[in-house]
Design a protein around this motif. Structure first.
Motif, PDB file in Angstrom:
ATOM      1  N   ARG A 176       0.815  -1.222   0.000  1.00  0.00           N
ATOM      2  CA  ARG A 176       0.000   0.000   0.000  1.00  0.00           C
ATOM      3  C   ARG A 176       0.851   1.275   0.000  1.00  0.00           C
ATOM      4  NH1 ARG A 176      -2.846  -2.736   4.137  1.00  0.00           N
ATOM      5  NH2 ARG A 176      -1.852  -1.338   5.604  1.00  0.00           N
ATOM      6  N   SER A 177       2.130   1.170   0.316  1.00  0.00           N
ATOM      7  CA  SER A 177       2.981   2.344   0.518  1.00  0.00           C
ATOM      8  C   SER A 177       3.295   3.116  -0.756  1.00  0.00           C
ATOM      9  CB  SER A 177       4.304   1.924   1.162  1.00  0.00           C
ATOM     10  OG  SER A 177       5.130   1.259   0.199  1.00  0.00           O
ATOM     11  N   GLY A 178       3.224   2.469  -1.899  1.00  0.00           N
ATOM     12  CA  GLY A 178       3.641   3.116  -3.134  1.00  0.00           C
ATOM     13  C   GLY A 178       5.148   3.104  -3.331  1.00  0.00           C
ATOM     14  N   GLN A 179       5.881   2.416  -2.460  1.00  0.00           N
ATOM     15  CA  GLN A 179       7.349   2.395  -2.540  1.00  0.00           C
ATOM     16  C   GLN A 179       7.900   1.290  -3.435  1.00  0.00           C
ATOM     17  OE1 GLN A 179       9.446   4.727  -1.150  1.00  0.00           O
ATOM     18  NE2 GLN A 179       7.518   5.769  -0.753  1.00  0.00           N
ATOM     19  N   LEU A 180       7.051   0.414  -3.914  1.00  0.00           N
ATOM     20  CA  LEU A 180       7.527  -0.695  -4.735  1.00  0.00           C
ATOM     21  C   LEU A 180       8.305  -0.199  -5.951  1.00  0.00           C
ATOM     22  CD1 LEU A 180       7.728  -3.690  -5.421  1.00  0.00           C
ATOM     23  CD2 LEU A 180       5.456  -3.529  -6.449  1.00  0.00           C
ATOM     24  N   HIS A 181       7.817   0.855  -6.598  1.00  0.00           N
ATOM     25  CA  HIS A 181       8.479   1.339  -7.809  1.00  0.00           C
ATOM     26  C   HIS A 181       9.863   1.927  -7.539  1.00  0.00           C
ATOM     27  CE1 HIS A 181       6.593   5.000  -6.261  1.00  0.00           C
ATOM     28  NE2 HIS A 181       7.461   5.674  -6.980  1.00  0.00           N
ATOM     29  N   ASP A 182      10.168   2.317  -6.289  1.00  0.00           N
ATOM     30  CA  ASP A 182      11.491   2.845  -5.933  1.00  0.00           C
ATOM     31  C   ASP A 182      12.405   1.785  -5.321  1.00  0.00           C
ATOM     32  OD1 ASP A 182      10.984   5.475  -6.733  1.00  0.00           O
ATOM     33  OD2 ASP A 182      10.148   6.013  -4.787  1.00  0.00           O
ATOM     34  N   THR A 183      11.865   0.608  -5.032  1.00  0.00           N
ATOM     35  CA  THR A 183      12.606  -0.417  -4.302  1.00  0.00           C
ATOM     36  C   THR A 183      13.541  -1.196  -5.221  1.00  0.00           C
ATOM     37  OG1 THR A 183      10.867  -0.608  -2.632  1.00  0.00           O
ATOM     38  CG2 THR A 183      12.372  -2.476  -2.845  1.00  0.00           C
ATOM     39  N   ALA A 184      14.836  -1.116  -4.904  1.00  0.00           N
ATOM     40  CA  ALA A 184      15.859  -1.843  -5.659  1.00  0.00           C
ATOM     41  C   ALA A 184      16.079  -3.232  -5.089  1.00  0.00           C
ATOM     42  CB  ALA A 184      17.179  -1.073  -5.638  1.00  0.00           C
ATOM     43  N   CYS A 185      15.771  -3.400  -3.806  1.00  0.00           N
ATOM     44  CA  CYS A 185      15.970  -4.675  -3.117  1.00  0.00           C
ATOM     45  C   CYS A 185      15.003  -4.722  -1.949  1.00  0.00           C
ATOM     46  CB  CYS A 185      17.406  -4.772  -2.621  1.00  0.00           C
ATOM     47  SG  CYS A 185      17.794  -6.289  -1.720  1.00  0.00           S
ATOM     48  N   LEU A 186      14.443  -5.890  -1.719  1.00  0.00           N
ATOM     49  CA  LEU A 186      13.457  -6.084  -0.664  1.00  0.00           C
ATOM     50  C   LEU A 186      14.019  -7.094   0.335  1.00  0.00           C
ATOM     51  CD1 LEU A 186      10.531  -5.352   0.120  1.00  0.00           C
ATOM     52  CD2 LEU A 186       9.770  -7.163  -1.420  1.00  0.00           C
ATOM     53  N   ILE A 187      14.030  -6.715   1.606  1.00  0.00           N
ATOM     54  CA  ILE A 187      14.445  -7.617   2.682  1.00  0.00           C
ATOM     55  C   ILE A 187      13.179  -7.963   3.454  1.00  0.00           C
ATOM     56  CG2 ILE A 187      15.829  -7.872   4.768  1.00  0.00           C
ATOM     57  CD1 ILE A 187      17.816  -5.859   3.507  1.00  0.00           C
ATOM     58  N   VAL A 188      12.831  -9.245   3.473  1.00  0.00           N
ATOM     59  CA  VAL A 188      11.525  -9.664   3.986  1.00  0.00           C
ATOM     60  C   VAL A 188      11.656 -10.793   4.991  1.00  0.00           C
ATOM     61  CG1 VAL A 188       9.246 -10.528   3.310  1.00  0.00           C
ATOM     62  CG2 VAL A 188      10.518  -9.094   1.737  1.00  0.00           C
ATOM     63  N   ASP A 189      10.936 -10.645   6.102  1.00  0.00           N
ATOM     64  CA  ASP A 189      10.832 -11.722   7.079  1.00  0.00           C
ATOM     65  C   ASP A 189       9.937 -12.815   6.495  1.00  0.00           C
ATOM     66  OD1 ASP A 189      10.948 -13.204   9.429  1.00  0.00           O
ATOM     67  OD2 ASP A 189       9.594 -11.903  10.539  1.00  0.00           O
ATOM     68  N   VAL A 190      10.237 -14.051   6.781  1.00  0.00           N
ATOM     69  CA  VAL A 190       9.418 -15.159   6.285  1.00  0.00           C
ATOM     70  C   VAL A 190       8.110 -15.233   7.064  1.00  0.00           C
ATOM     71  CG1 VAL A 190       9.266 -17.654   5.994  1.00  0.00           C
ATOM     72  CG2 VAL A 190      11.417 -16.485   5.500  1.00  0.00           C
ATOM     73  N   GLN A 191       8.191 -15.252   8.394  1.00  0.00           N
ATOM     74  CA  GLN A 191       7.017 -15.427   9.251  1.00  0.00           C
ATOM     75  C   GLN A 191       6.486 -14.081   9.705  1.00  0.00           C
ATOM     76  OE1 GLN A 191       5.523 -18.353   9.914  1.00  0.00           O
ATOM     77  NE2 GLN A 191       7.036 -19.403   8.668  1.00  0.00           N
ATOM     78  N   MET A 192       5.290 -13.722   9.225  1.00  0.00           N
ATOM     79  CA  MET A 192       4.622 -12.492   9.647  1.00  0.00           C
ATOM     80  C   MET A 192       3.124 -12.760   9.698  1.00  0.00           C
ATOM     81  SD  MET A 192       6.529  -9.513   7.424  1.00  0.00           S
ATOM     82  CE  MET A 192       6.267 -10.301   5.821  1.00  0.00           C
ATOM     83  N   PRO A 193       2.414 -12.040  10.562  1.00  0.00           N
ATOM     84  CA  PRO A 193       0.949 -12.171  10.563  1.00  0.00           C
ATOM     85  C   PRO A 193       0.384 -11.665   9.238  1.00  0.00           C
ATOM     86  CG  PRO A 193       1.716 -10.852  12.443  1.00  0.00           C
ATOM     87  CD  PRO A 193       2.891 -11.122  11.576  1.00  0.00           C
ATOM     88  N   GLY A 194      -0.780 -12.144   8.879  1.00  0.00           N
ATOM     89  CA  GLY A 194      -1.362 -11.744   7.595  1.00  0.00           C
ATOM     90  C   GLY A 194      -0.585 -12.396   6.469  1.00  0.00           C
ATOM     91  N   MET A 195      -0.223 -11.614   5.482  1.00  0.00           N
ATOM     92  CA  MET A 195       0.548 -12.125   4.353  1.00  0.00           C
ATOM     93  C   MET A 195       1.992 -12.347   4.793  1.00  0.00           C
ATOM     94  SD  MET A 195       1.289 -10.334   0.609  1.00  0.00           S
ATOM     95  CE  MET A 195      -0.365  -9.704   0.541  1.00  0.00           C
ATOM     96  N   ASN A 196       2.486 -13.594   4.693  1.00  0.00           N
ATOM     97  CA  ASN A 196       3.872 -13.855   5.081  1.00  0.00           C
ATOM     98  C   ASN A 196       4.821 -13.526   3.921  1.00  0.00           C
ATOM     99  OD1 ASN A 196       4.263 -16.175   3.377  1.00  0.00           O
ATOM    100  ND2 ASN A 196       3.320 -17.481   4.915  1.00  0.00           N
ATOM    101  N   GLY A 197       6.112 -13.661   4.169  1.00  0.00           N
ATOM    102  CA  GLY A 197       7.102 -13.303   3.161  1.00  0.00           C
ATOM    103  C   GLY A 197       7.006 -14.121   1.883  1.00  0.00           C
ATOM    104  N   LEU A 198       6.740 -15.409   2.007  1.00  0.00           N
ATOM    105  CA  LEU A 198       6.625 -16.254   0.820  1.00  0.00           C
ATOM    106  C   LEU A 198       5.396 -15.882  -0.001  1.00  0.00           C
ATOM    107  CD1 LEU A 198       7.609 -19.675   2.432  1.00  0.00           C
ATOM    108  CD2 LEU A 198       9.019 -18.261   0.911  1.00  0.00           C
ATOM    109  N   GLN A 199       4.319 -15.507   0.671  1.00  0.00           N
ATOM    110  CA  GLN A 199       3.117 -15.066  -0.033  1.00  0.00           C
ATOM    111  C   GLN A 199       3.361 -13.736  -0.742  1.00  0.00           C
ATOM    112  OE1 GLN A 199       0.661 -15.257   3.481  1.00  0.00           O
ATOM    113  NE2 GLN A 199      -0.367 -17.134   2.781  1.00  0.00           N
TER     114      GLN A 199
END
Length: 129
Positions: free
Chosen positions: A41-64
């Motif tokens: 929802r942030s609108g930052q995807l278009h500026d993101t060169a690299c994404l660091i994501v936790d695997v286990q999170m509430p709601g949508m997890n990293g793999l999702q």
């Protein structure tokens, strides 16, 4: 426009804070998000060169999140971080195109080397420093 932001998505506030401060100390721009939905929802995807994501999170997890981005044709490189390093999650993430899968805690140097390797122009990334 050159993508020059490293986005961190992790539900743990202390991990978000320390990871973004570390990334900024390396000379990169960083933004932190407490959820995959928040990032999307942030609108930052278009500026993101690299994404660091936790695997286990509430709601949508990293793999999702990885799956959703791939389905949308988004090829942003993803570095997974996790305190629960199980073989199946690692296999799924790497087969789906993750560039790395780091167990928490990871060293500063390990993260820096992973980011630099991911963003090298010859790897299809963008130079950000």
């Amino acid at each position: 426009m050159t993508k020059n932001l490293i986005s961190v998505v992790d539900d743990d506030e202390s991990v978000r804070r320390t990871t973004t401060l570390l990334i900024e100390s390396f000379g990169f721009r960083a933004a932190a998000f407490e959820s995959a939905d928040g990032f999307l929802r942030s609108g930052q995807l278009h500026d993101t060169a690299c994404l660091i994501v936790d695997v286990q999170m509430p709601g949508m997890n990293g793999l999702q999140l990885q799956s959703r981005l791939a389905a949308a044709g988004c090829g942003v490189p993803i570095i997974f971080i996790t305190a629960y390093d199980d073989k199946e999650s690692r296999r799924r993430a790497m087969q789906a195109g993750a560039v790395a899968f780091l167990g928490k805690p990871f060293s500063d140097e390990q993260l820096l080397q992973t980011i630099r390797s991911t963003l090298r122009p010859d790897k299809g990334g963008t130079k950000t420093m």
